[in-house]
Design a protein around this motif. Structure first.
Motif, mmCIF file in Angstrom:
data_model
loop_
_atom_site.group_PDB
_atom_site.id
_atom_site.type_symbol
_atom_site.label_atom_id
_atom_site.label_comp_id
_atom_site.label_asym_id
_atom_site.label_seq_id
_atom_site.Cartn_x
_atom_site.Cartn_y
_atom_site.Cartn_z
ATOM 1 N N PHE A 32 -9.724 -6.588 -13.721
ATOM 2 C CA PHE A 32 -8.514 -6.464 -14.533
ATOM 3 C C PHE A 32 -7.331 -6.058 -13.661
ATOM 4 C CE2 PHE A 32 -5.612 -3.943 -17.162
ATOM 5 C CZ PHE A 32 -5.275 -4.888 -18.113
ATOM 6 N N ALA A 33 -7.545 -5.099 -12.759
ATOM 7 C CA ALA A 33 -6.467 -4.660 -11.872
ATOM 8 C C ALA A 33 -6.006 -5.798 -10.970
ATOM 9 C CB ALA A 33 -6.937 -3.475 -11.035
ATOM 10 N N ARG A 34 -6.955 -6.579 -10.445
ATOM 11 C CA ARG A 34 -6.604 -7.711 -9.578
ATOM 12 C C ARG A 34 -5.839 -8.773 -10.358
ATOM 13 N NH1 ARG A 34 -10.065 -12.284 -7.982
ATOM 14 N NH2 ARG A 34 -10.311 -12.293 -10.227
ATOM 15 N N ASP A 35 -6.301 -9.090 -11.547
ATOM 16 C CA ASP A 35 -5.622 -10.102 -12.358
ATOM 17 C C ASP A 35 -4.229 -9.652 -12.760
ATOM 18 O OD1 ASP A 35 -7.849 -11.669 -12.084
ATOM 19 O OD2 ASP A 35 -8.591 -11.324 -14.120
ATOM 20 N N THR A 36 -4.064 -8.361 -13.014
ATOM 21 C CA THR A 36 -2.746 -7.811 -13.333
ATOM 22 C C THR A 36 -1.819 -7.948 -12.135
ATOM 23 O OG1 THR A 36 -3.720 -6.252 -14.897
ATOM 24 C CG2 THR A 36 -1.518 -5.741 -14.100
ATOM 25 N N GLN A 37 -2.322 -7.624 -10.938
ATOM 26 C CA GLN A 37 -1.519 -7.765 -9.728
ATOM 27 C C GLN A 37 -1.151 -9.226 -9.484
ATOM 28 O OE1 GLN A 37 -0.243 -4.617 -9.032
ATOM 29 N NE2 GLN A 37 -0.142 -5.578 -7.052
ATOM 30 N N ARG A 38 -2.086 -10.126 -9.736
ATOM 31 C CA ARG A 38 -1.832 -11.552 -9.552
ATOM 32 C C ARG A 38 -0.711 -12.014 -10.494
ATOM 33 N NH1 ARG A 38 -6.935 -15.008 -10.146
ATOM 34 N NH2 ARG A 38 -7.273 -14.327 -8.024
ATOM 35 N N ALA A 39 -0.758 -11.568 -11.739
ATOM 36 C CA ALA A 39 0.278 -11.942 -12.702
ATOM 37 C C ALA A 39 1.631 -11.369 -12.298
ATOM 38 C CB ALA A 39 -0.112 -11.465 -14.101
ATOM 39 N N ARG A 40 1.632 -10.124 -11.813
ATOM 40 C CA ARG A 40 2.895 -9.523 -11.362
ATOM 41 C C ARG A 40 3.482 -10.302 -10.189
ATOM 42 N NH1 ARG A 40 0.686 -3.488 -11.695
ATOM 43 N NH2 ARG A 40 1.164 -3.106 -13.873
ATOM 44 N N LEU A 41 2.626 -10.708 -9.264
ATOM 45 C CA LEU A 41 3.090 -11.465 -8.112
ATOM 46 C C LEU A 41 3.689 -12.802 -8.546
ATOM 47 C CD1 LEU A 41 3.346 -11.731 -5.056
ATOM 48 C CD2 LEU A 41 1.030 -12.671 -5.023
ATOM 49 N N GLU A 42 3.049 -13.485 -9.467
ATOM 50 C CA GLU A 42 3.582 -14.750 -9.968
ATOM 51 C C GLU A 42 4.905 -14.533 -10.694
ATOM 52 O OE1 GLU A 42 2.602 -17.862 -9.355
ATOM 53 O OE2 GLU A 42 1.196 -16.898 -7.980
ATOM 54 N N TRP A 43 4.997 -13.426 -11.437
ATOM 55 C CA TRP A 43 6.244 -13.122 -12.137
ATOM 56 C C TRP A 43 7.359 -12.871 -11.130
ATOM 57 C CZ3 TRP A 43 9.369 -8.725 -12.422
ATOM 58 C CH2 TRP A 43 10.337 -8.762 -13.404
ATOM 59 N N LEU A 44 7.056 -12.115 -10.056
ATOM 60 C CA LEU A 44 8.066 -11.856 -9.027
ATOM 61 C C LEU A 44 8.502 -13.147 -8.336
ATOM 62 C CD1 LEU A 44 6.719 -8.581 -7.395
ATOM 63 C CD2 LEU A 44 8.838 -8.852 -8.696
ATOM 64 N N ARG A 45 7.543 -14.027 -8.083
ATOM 65 C CA ARG A 45 7.888 -15.317 -7.469
ATOM 66 C C ARG A 45 8.815 -16.123 -8.384
ATOM 67 N NH1 ARG A 45 4.522 -17.263 -3.212
ATOM 68 N NH2 ARG A 45 2.841 -15.802 -2.765
ATOM 69 N N ALA A 46 8.483 -16.161 -9.661
ATOM 70 C CA ALA A 46 9.314 -16.909 -10.609
ATOM 71 C C ALA A 46 10.700 -16.285 -10.732
ATOM 72 C CB ALA A 46 8.628 -16.953 -11.979
ATOM 73 N N LYS A 47 10.752 -14.973 -10.776
ATOM 74 C CA LYS A 47 12.035 -14.273 -10.884
ATOM 75 C C LYS A 47 12.887 -14.546 -9.646
ATOM 76 C CE LYS A 47 13.915 -9.645 -11.435
ATOM 77 N NZ LYS A 47 13.607 -8.211 -11.485
ATOM 78 N N MET A 48 12.250 -14.520 -8.480
ATOM 79 C CA MET A 48 12.979 -14.773 -7.243
ATOM 80 C C MET A 48 13.455 -16.231 -7.185
ATOM 81 S SD MET A 48 11.620 -14.120 -3.419
ATOM 82 C CE MET A 48 12.626 -12.998 -2.506
ATOM 83 N N PHE A 49 12.626 -17.149 -7.664
ATOM 84 C CA PHE A 49 12.991 -18.563 -7.657
ATOM 85 C C PHE A 49 14.211 -18.805 -8.535
ATOM 86 C CE2 PHE A 49 12.714 -22.905 -9.260
ATOM 87 C CZ PHE A 49 12.546 -23.621 -8.089
ATOM 88 N N VAL A 50 14.205 -18.232 -9.731
ATOM 89 C CA VAL A 50 15.310 -18.434 -10.667
ATOM 90 C C VAL A 50 16.572 -17.731 -10.176
ATOM 91 C CG1 VAL A 50 16.104 -17.888 -13.005
ATOM 92 C CG2 VAL A 50 13.821 -18.800 -12.649
#
Length: 123
Positions: A32-50
């Protein structure tokens, strides 16, 4: 888990099942902790892209060279490695349970198989 397969095999049934429950619980918590970190990383990537300017290729390149995102990606890879090692402990404990023939083994069916059986019985 620091127990060898021999130590697991010599445990009583109750201790063995308790060890299985403990290692399985730690596996699920770390997953669960790893999947949460993975989702946060994807969110940061998307935020940075936009939030960045330029064409698609330029924005993707900016994300790829970001030191902060690279560090978070490395942390995620380390979490995945730890999770894989913990999965080995779960699997070894489940194998010892099956070898000893403990009838109350929680590792007898995977969760996916159990869910599929419930759907077939209900439907």
């Amino acid at each position: 888990m620091n127990l060898s397969a021999d130590a697991l095999y010599e445990m009583s049934d109750a201790q063995l099942l308790a060890a299985y429950v403990d290692v399985r619980r730690r596996f699920v918590e770390q997953k669960f902790a790893r999947d949460t970190q993975r989702a946060r990383l994807e969110w940061l990537r998307a935020k940075m892209f936009v939030g960045s300017t330029g064409g698609v290729t330029e924005r993707k390149m900016a994300i790829d060279v970001s030191e902060e995102l690279a560090r978070k990606g490395q942390e995620l890879r380390e979490m995945t490695r730890d999770l894989d090692l913990l999965k080995v402990d779960v699997d070894v404990t489940a194998m010892v349970i099956r070898l000893r023939g403990v009838s109350a083994a929680a590792g007898g069916q995977s969760e996916e198989a159990a869910d599929g059986d419930a759907e077939r019985e209900g439907g």
